[in-house]
Design an enzyme around this catalytic site. Structure first.
Site, PDB file in Angstrom:
ATOM      1  CB  THR A 128       7.526  -2.724 -17.155  1.00  0.00           C
ATOM      2  OG1 THR A 128       6.891  -1.455 -17.270  1.00  0.00           O
ATOM      3  CG2 THR A 128       8.525  -2.685 -16.015  1.00  0.00           C
ATOM      4  CB  ILE A 159       2.232  -7.555 -17.420  1.00  0.00           C
ATOM      5  CG1 ILE A 159       3.695  -7.427 -17.882  1.00  0.00           C
ATOM      6  CG2 ILE A 159       1.251  -7.342 -18.577  1.00  0.00           C
ATOM      7  CD1 ILE A 159       4.098  -6.046 -18.337  1.00  0.00           C
ATOM      8  CB  THR A 160      -2.300  -4.386 -15.281  1.00  0.00           C
ATOM      9  OG1 THR A 160      -1.502  -3.602 -14.391  1.00  0.00           O
ATOM     10  CG2 THR A 160      -3.726  -4.446 -14.765  1.00  0.00           C
ATOM     11  CD  GLU A 243       0.923   3.734 -18.782  1.00  0.00           C
ATOM     12  OE1 GLU A 243       1.226   3.027 -17.808  1.00  0.00           O
ATOM     13  OE2 GLU A 243       1.522   3.669 -19.879  1.00  0.00           O
ATOM     14  NE  ARG A 269     -15.036   8.031  17.134  1.00  0.00           N
ATOM     15  CZ  ARG A 269     -15.046   6.944  17.884  1.00  0.00           C
ATOM     16  NH1 ARG A 269     -16.107   6.146  17.884  1.00  0.00           N
ATOM     17  NH2 ARG A 269     -13.993   6.637  18.621  1.00  0.00           N
ATOM     18  CG  LEU A 338      -8.910  13.610   9.084  1.00  0.00           C
ATOM     19  CD1 LEU A 338      -9.533  14.232   7.846  1.00  0.00           C
ATOM     20  CD2 LEU A 338      -8.901  14.617  10.241  1.00  0.00           C
ATOM     21  N   GLY A 340      -8.929   7.954  12.877  1.00  0.00           N
ATOM     22  CA  GLY A 340      -8.333   7.381  14.076  1.00  0.00           C
ATOM     23  C   GLY A 340      -8.093   5.890  13.908  1.00  0.00           C
TER      24      GLY A 340
END
Length: 388
Positions: A128, A159-160, A243, A269, A338, A340
């Site tokens: 890229t 670039i990772t 990929e 909860r 969910l 909260g």
């Protein structure tokens, strides 16, 4: 256990890898997320355990295992809640190392692939560009041949492993006049003069060293060309299938983790005298979320089977990434709801999970680009062929 795809040996590997991650990785995750750096020792531990060599040839130190070991590797990495750490590992093993294995000659494999499997060298894949994005064929970085060398000029971004890697797999134009057939792939040592990296500050994937990389008259030996000159574009397209499937699997795995966490939270909860998992509206929301995860997961497993059998699955892998990453974003959004107010707190996993997941529809080809690729195959009957 899904016996259609996974054997007892696969599940034994899953449990041992899960235990390894909990012992060796999880205690360091918050530090790495804060500092934006994954320490080198963990790469070596991954190498010692054989995790970087799952799908690599035995003659270079790999294990030569089927693709479902890779599926497990990817799934379990998503369930320790650091998309950045996971990206560092799979970008090394399934982006950079894939090109080294497929296009590198014997010398390159012994000098780069074997140390990569052992965890002694880290690789990154540089495709890229700042002005190109998903337009791979329009890249501007050049590699001009001069005698027995190539001179690389240009830049790459997003670039990772772009800062701390030891070598770079670089795509560049060897014939700038030819849009598709003028591209080639090279392997470049990090310490080669003229290379500079700038670390990027990101919304998510905080543990990952994502970088913009500049090449200023970088001179490399001609023998560092990988594969044939001019075939870089089909090489890249061929590996995009893997990929994209990797990112599809990552997506269903992190969404599954989010659902599992939300269900556990709801069972503990209480509100209005009963646990959250007893409220019909929330139960039905979870049913819908889990169904979407399962549909993507089963589809991804079927593509992994076909890819493992040697089929060319660029359309299916593109569909996997398109739909799985969209699903993951939406499911994780609902999972955060969910919880909260606690879903918005950093001490709970959903906030980081939501940030990390958002890269899914962008990296490795945006959803918009994937839709056009899929449309070309379905409407225009375009056929993408493997590199020969």
């Amino acid at each position: 256990m899904n016996s259609m795809y996974f054997t007892e040996e696969h599940e034994s590997f899953r449990q041992s890898f899960r235990d390894f991650l909990q012992k060796e990785v999880v205690p360091h995750i918050d530090k790495w997320e804060k500092e934006g750096t994954v320490e080198r020792f963990i790469w070596k531990k991954f190498g010692e355990m054989g995790y970087f060599g799952l799908n690599q040839p035995e003659e270079y130190g790999g294990l030569g295992l089927d693709l479902f070991y890779t599926v497990i590797f990817l799934e379990e990495l998503q369930k320790i809640n650091s998309g950045g750490f996971a990206a560092n590992m799979w970008a090394h093993a399934y982006l950079a190392m894939t090109h080294v294995n497929k296009e590198g000659d014997d010398r390159i494999k012994r000098e780069y692939l074997t140390p990569s499997i052992d965890g002694d060298k880290i690789g990154c894949l540089c495709i890229t560009e700042p002005f190109g994005g998903s337009d791979v064929a329009g890249m501007r970085t050049t590699a001009i041949k001069k005698g027995d060398t190539y001179v690389i000029n240009g830049s790459k971004t997003f670039i990772t492993n772009g800062v701390y890697s030891d070598y770079l797999v670089v795509a560049a134009k060897t014939n700038p006049e030819d849009k598709h057939r003028g591209m080639s792939i090279f392997i470049v040592d990090r310490d080669t003069p003229g290379i500079s990296s700038t670390k990027l500050d990101k919304l998510g994937w905080r543990a990952s060293d994502t970088a913009e990389i500049a090449f200023d008259n970088v001179v490399i030996p001609a023998e560092n060309l990988m594969g044939e000159e001019g075939k870089g574009f089909p090489y890249i397209m061929q590996h995009f299938a893997l990929e994209r499937l990797v990112m599809g699997i990552n997506a269903h795995a992190r969404a599954e983790y989010a659902v599992d966490y939300a269900v556990q939270y709801m069972s503990e909860r209480q509100a209005f005298g009963k646990t959250l998992d007893k409220f019909q509206a929330l139960r039905h929301k979870v049913a819908e979320m889990a169904s979407r995860v399962d549909m993507c997961k089963e589809y991804n497993y079927s593509i992994a089977k076909r890819l493992n059998d040697g089929q060319y699955v660029v359309k299916e892998a593109s569909m996997s990434k398109l739909l799985s990453t969209k699903m993951a974003d939406e499911v994780i959004y609902e999972a955060l709801q969910l919880l909260g107010g606690y879903g918005y707190m950093e001490e709970y996993p959903m906030a980081r999970l939501l940030r990390d997941s958002r890269l899914g529809p962008i990296g490795g080809g945006t959803s918009e680009i994937l839709k056009e690729i899929i449309a070309k195959m379905i409407i225009d009957k375009k056929e993408y062929k493997p590199a020969t």
